[in-house]
Design a protein around this motif. Structure first.
Motif, short mmCIF file in Angstrom:
data_model
loop_
_atom_site.label_atom_id
_atom_site.label_comp_id
_atom_site.label_asym_id
_atom_site.label_seq_id
_atom_site.Cartn_x
_atom_site.Cartn_y
_atom_site.Cartn_z
N THR A 161 0.82 -1.16 -0.19
CA THR A 161 0.03 0.01 0.16
C THR A 161 0.69 1.13 0.02
N LEU A 162 1.99 1.21 0.97
CA LEU A 162 2.67 2.50 0.81
C LEU A 162 3.99 2.48 0.04
N GLY A 163 4.30 1.42 -0.31
CA GLY A 163 5.71 1.41 -1.04
C GLY A 163 6.78 1.46 -0.43
N LEU A 164 7.10 1.15 0.95
CA LEU A 164 8.12 1.39 1.91
C LEU A 164 9.09 0.21 1.69
N ALA A 165 10.34 0.51 1.72
CA ALA A 165 11.31 -0.55 1.70
C ALA A 165 11.23 -1.27 3.05
N PRO A 166 11.91 -2.31 3.10
CA PRO A 166 11.90 -3.28 4.45
C PRO A 166 12.83 -2.55 5.51
N SER A 167 13.75 -1.67 4.91
CA SER A 167 14.67 -1.31 6.01
C SER A 167 14.04 -0.04 6.61
N GLU A 168 12.97 0.55 5.92
CA GLU A 168 12.53 1.93 6.57
C GLU A 168 11.67 1.73 7.92
N VAL A 169 10.69 0.76 7.76
CA VAL A 169 10.02 0.69 9.18
C VAL A 169 9.64 -1.16 9.57
N ARG A 183 12.58 4.84 10.00
CA ARG A 183 12.57 6.34 9.72
C ARG A 183 12.12 6.40 8.09
N VAL A 184 11.16 7.38 7.95
CA VAL A 184 10.84 7.39 6.74
C VAL A 184 10.87 8.74 6.30
N GLU A 185 10.73 9.27 4.65
CA GLU A 185 11.13 10.31 4.14
C GLU A 185 10.40 11.61 4.64
N ALA A 186 8.89 11.22 4.64
CA ALA A 186 8.24 12.68 4.99
C ALA A 186 7.42 12.30 6.27
N LYS A 187 7.48 13.43 7.45
CA LYS A 187 6.90 13.59 8.38
C LYS A 187 5.23 13.15 8.42
N ASP A 208 4.26 4.21 17.62
CA ASP A 208 5.55 4.42 16.65
C ASP A 208 6.48 4.96 17.40
N ARG A 209 7.61 4.91 16.89
CA ARG A 209 8.88 5.42 17.19
C ARG A 209 9.57 5.68 15.94
N ILE A 210 8.84 6.22 14.87
CA ILE A 210 9.36 6.61 13.55
C ILE A 210 9.82 7.95 13.26
N GLY A 211 11.09 7.94 12.99
CA GLY A 211 11.54 9.45 12.72
C GLY A 211 11.32 9.87 11.28
N TRP A 212 11.55 11.00 10.83
CA TRP A 212 11.61 11.50 9.30
C TRP A 212 12.64 12.46 8.95
#
Length: 224
Positions: A161-169, A183-187, A208-212
């Motif tokens: 759905t979101l097209g994120l790479a395995p290493s991102e989240v 860590r993702v590209e956009a907040k 979540d502990r996701i950075g941007w």
């Protein structure tokens, strides 16, 4: 993403009563099938009401206490009429509030909570009875295994759905509680991730502990 619906969770072999089903036969239906309520249907199999143990107990409570310790309670006119009833048509709670097979777990749970009901007959496009869904049926969605929840979030939500790479989240699930890290590209993507993960069947909570890397969130108005 596939969300389980009423059609997936409902009981399809439904015990039902007719308008003229007598009191004692209703009691036998409940006891013999280990259920606490049955829908009442007309000649076209359209639900017209539901008769439950509570409806039947109203009749019992309206009788004089042989011990004399408790007086007959005062009741509204409709309660007195129901207590005097002898058939399903007279005893049932009506009209019947119904669900549709395509409703989601969340949609159905909100409808039950808003109407303060424990179960709903399920009807098709012609309003014919097709099943019954209870609170317990809805709670079964939370019995999903943690690994099944993790796989759906990883593959369906983050990758497809979101097209994120395995290493991102990365995703950890314990007792239905989801923890996201990375860590993702956009907040602005983070609340989207949280919302989609929360909608996965069986998820109890999401933290979540996701950075941007880029803060593209709208700025707050001056003075807000």
């Amino acid at each position: 993403m596939h969300h389980r619906t009423v059609d997936d969770l409902m009981t399809k072999d439904v015990v039902r009563a007719r308008r003229g089903t007598p009191f004692k036969e209703i009691v036998e239906l409940l006891a013999g099938n280990d259920v606490t309520a049955v829908p009442v249907v007309d000649e076209l199999d359209h639900p017209v009401g539901v008769v439950s143990e509570a409806d039947l107990l109203r009749k019992c409570a309206a009788r004089a206490d042989p011990s004399g310790r408790t007086p007959v309670p005062s009741r509204e006119a409709w309660e007195r009429a129901a207590a005097e009833g002898t058939t399903a048509d007279e005893l049932m709670s009506a009209p019947a509030l119904c669900a549709r097979p395509e409703w989601t777990v969340i949609e159905t749970a909100r409808f039950m909570a808003d109407r303060n009901v424990k179960r709903l007959p399920v009807v098709d496009e012609a309003d014919r009875l097709r099943g019954i869904i209870s609170r317990g049926d809805l709670l079964r969605s939370f019995l999903r295994r943690d690994d099944a929840i993790r796989d759906e979030i990883t593959q369906d939500v983050l990758r497809t759905t979101l097209g994120l790479a395995p290493s991102e989240v990365t995703v950890e699930v314990r007792e239905g509680q989801v923890a996201l890290d990375g860590r993702v590209e956009a907040k602005s993507l983070i609340p989207v991730i949280d919302r989609l993960c929360s909608g996965v069947d069986g998820v109890v909570s999401v933290t979540d502990r996701i950075g941007w890397r880029t803060d593209d969130a709208p700025a707050s108005p001056t003075g807000a």
